[in-house]
Write an enzyme that holds these catalytic residues in place. Structure first.
Site, PDB file in Angstrom:
ATOM      1  N   TYR A 141      -2.115   7.742   7.160  1.00 34.17           N
ATOM      2  CA  TYR A 141      -2.108   9.093   6.752  1.00 34.17           C
ATOM      3  C   TYR A 141      -2.779  10.161   7.457  1.00 34.17           C
ATOM      4  CZ  TYR A 141       0.684   8.366   2.142  1.00 34.17           C
ATOM      5  OH  TYR A 141       1.618   7.767   1.432  1.00 34.17           O
ATOM      6  N   LYS A 191      -2.277  -6.971   5.374  1.00 31.38           N
ATOM      7  CA  LYS A 191      -1.347  -7.545   5.980  1.00 31.38           C
ATOM      8  C   LYS A 191      -1.959  -8.182   7.529  1.00 31.38           C
ATOM      9  CE  LYS A 191       3.266  -8.366   7.156  1.00 31.38           C
ATOM     10  NZ  LYS A 191       3.835  -8.973   6.338  1.00 31.38           N
ATOM     11  N   ASP A 223       3.706  -7.921   1.387  1.00 30.06           N
ATOM     12  CA  ASP A 223       4.997  -8.147   1.129  1.00 30.06           C
ATOM     13  C   ASP A 223       5.111  -8.985  -0.048  1.00 30.06           C
ATOM     14  OD1 ASP A 223       3.894 -10.332   2.823  1.00 30.06           O
ATOM     15  OD2 ASP A 223       5.788 -10.584   4.169  1.00 30.06           O
ATOM     16  N   ASP A 247       0.133   3.615  -1.719  1.00 26.90           N
ATOM     17  CA  ASP A 247       1.285   4.528  -2.256  1.00 26.90           C
ATOM     18  C   ASP A 247       2.268   3.906  -2.597  1.00 26.90           C
ATOM     19  OD1 ASP A 247       2.477   6.895  -2.113  1.00 26.90           O
ATOM     20  OD2 ASP A 247       3.540   6.481  -0.366  1.00 26.90           O
ATOM     21  N   ASP A 251       3.423   3.048  -6.926  1.00 26.17           N
ATOM     22  CA  ASP A 251       4.987   3.318  -7.604  1.00 26.17           C
ATOM     23  C   ASP A 251       5.452   2.206  -8.088  1.00 26.17           C
ATOM     24  OD1 ASP A 251       4.761   6.002  -6.712  1.00 26.17           O
ATOM     25  OD2 ASP A 251       6.644   6.134  -6.109  1.00 26.17           O
TER      26      ASP A 251
HETATM   27  C1  IPM Z   1       1.341  10.288  -3.802  1.00 26.53           C
HETATM   28  C2  IPM Z   1       2.447  10.953  -3.126  1.00 26.53           C
HETATM   29  C3  IPM Z   1       1.697  11.531  -1.933  1.00 26.53           C
HETATM   30  C4  IPM Z   1       1.352  10.345  -1.199  1.00 26.53           C
HETATM   31  C5  IPM Z   1       2.720  12.677  -0.989  1.00 26.53           C
HETATM   32  C6  IPM Z   1       3.307  13.564  -1.949  1.00 26.53           C
HETATM   33  C7  IPM Z   1       2.027  12.962   0.247  1.00 26.53           C
HETATM   34  O1  IPM Z   1       3.374  10.012  -2.927  1.00 26.53           O
HETATM   35  O2  IPM Z   1       0.208  10.820  -4.632  1.00 26.53           O
HETATM   36  O3  IPM Z   1       1.328   8.773  -3.994  1.00 26.53           O
HETATM   37  O4  IPM Z   1       2.074   9.898  -0.420  1.00 26.53           O
HETATM   38  O5  IPM Z   1       0.295  10.058  -1.280  1.00 26.53           O
HETATM   39 MG    MG Z   2       3.189   7.920  -3.782  1.00 26.60          MG
END
Ligand code: IPM
Ligand code: MG
Length: 370
Positions: A141, A191, A223, A247, A251
């Site tokens: 990032y 990884k 993975d 990230d 999710d």
């Molecule tokens: C998160 C979001 C952010 C990230 C984006 C919006 C830049 O997906 O906070 O997880 O990738 O960190």
């Molecule tokens: Mg995110």
């Protein structure tokens, strides 16, 4: 207790959900005799529109002089085609860097009354309690160079995945410290069969593990981790990983308990202030319609009470109130089911607030959640 809280609502549903977190903090303040002072700052697309930058200096200064920061969400289709450095997401990345928020704590909370909203069977997710610790200010990032390239006459692009030993050490140590207060297991995700940064990551994890003999360390490849979160999420306690893996996996982990709208996060630094935000986005399709689920933001406020202010009883009260309201059948659209009490954002906020203010009800609920 008296605390200053910087509120950065951001874009889309950000304002609606942070209003919920503020209302709940005010209720906590009244009920438990604390004073919370709120100051507002701009970040994201709305800041691009008014200030010409996704993160004005004024907002950075406001955050730095506050005891904690509450953020909504940033981004939206309106800013999809603007210059890279003006993208709303850049505001978020920059505030993480400015406040040196190296560790993002994303718990996967299990809400008993929502088990049926999960894409997984109840027996797979029942009572899971995962704490994802995502490295937040390093890795691909932030690595440089990042650019469009020309190699052997071919146009291409370049991003850089870099980690210093120190960056890895501090986030892994945090994971171990947290695990030692929980079920004493750290799963480090990497990884290492391909990436050099991952091999360093694994080496450092082994070293830190020696400082915590009571905590078990296991390594798993990313993975495989993605698969195990679906196959058997109960095997995890604390999961620690680098920025981009975290990230993606956070999710995935968040949605197995029902809805992205329900999950909070805390981003921590060495010297504070910490930043709290729901993990969902700006939901442009429902923004401004009083339909958003405010629970992710409200649970982020609960994390603030617990982690930044050490107000355990108050945090318990918020969490208990949220569970009570869900158990009573109140639902925003994202988690609605047939026969539920379908409510708007503000109605959901009012229900949770009223439950926090109701001493008798609260005592009863606390007994059954403790
Ligand atoms: C998160 C979001 C952010 C990230 C984006 C919006 C830049 O997906 O906070 O997880 O990738 O960190
Ligand atoms: Mg995110």
């Amino acid at each position: 207790m008296e605390k200053r809280i910087a509120v950065l609502p951001g874009d889309g549903i950000g304002k609606e959900v942070t209003n919920g977190a503020i209302a709940v903090l005010q209720a906590v303040g009244e009920r438990f005799n604390h004073q919370f002072h709120f100051s507002f700052g701009r970040i994201g697309g709305n800041a691009v529109d008014t200030d010409g930058t996704p993160l004005p200096d004024e907002t950075i200064a406001l955050c730095k002089e506050s005891d904690a920061v509450l953020l909504g969400a940033v981004g939206g289709p309106k800013w999809d085609n603007i210059a890279v450095e003006l993208r709303p997401e850049q505001g978020l990345l920059k505030i993480r860097k400015e406040l040196e928020l190296y560790g993002n704590l994303r718990p996967t909370l299990y809400y008993g009354s929502l088990a049926d909203a999960s894409p997984l069977r109840k027996e797979i997710i029942e009572d899971i309690d995962i704490l994802m610790v995502r490295e937040l200010t390093g890795g691909i990032y932030f690595g440089t160079p990042r650019e469009r390239t020309m190699r052997d006459g071919e146009p291409g692009a370049l991003d850089t995945l870099y980690y210093s030993r120190r960056e890895i050490e501090r986030v892994i140590r945090t994971a171990f410290e947290l695990a030692s207060t929980r079920r004493k297991k750290v799963t480090s995700v990497d990884k290492a069969n391909v990436l050099e940064t991952s091999r360093l990551w694994r080496e450092v994890a082994e070293e830190i593990a020696k400082e915590f003999p009571e905590v078990t360390l296991e390594h798993i490849l990313v993975d495989n981790a993605a698969m195990q979160i679906i196959r058997n999420p109960k095997q995890f306690d604390v999961v620690v990983t680098e920025n981009m893996f975290g990230d993606i996996l956070s999710d995935e982990a968040s949605v197995i308990t029902g809805s992205l709208g329900m999950q909070p996060s805390a981003s921590i630094s060495e010297n504070g202030p910490y930043l709290y935000e729901p993990i969902h986005g700006t939901a442009p399709d429902i923004a401004g319609q009083n339909l958003a689920n405010p629970i992710g933001a409200i649970m982020s406020a609960a994390m603030m009470l617990r982690v930044s202010f050490g107000l355990t009883e108050e945090a318990d009260a918020v969490e208990a109130a949220v569970n009570q309201v869900l158990d009573s059948g109140y639902r925003t659209g994202d988690i609605a089911f047939e026969g539920c009490k379908r409510v708007s954002t503000t109605e959901m906020i009012d229900e949770i607030k009223a439950t926090i203010m109701d001493t008798d009800a609260l005592l009863k609920i606390q007994n059954c959640y403790s």
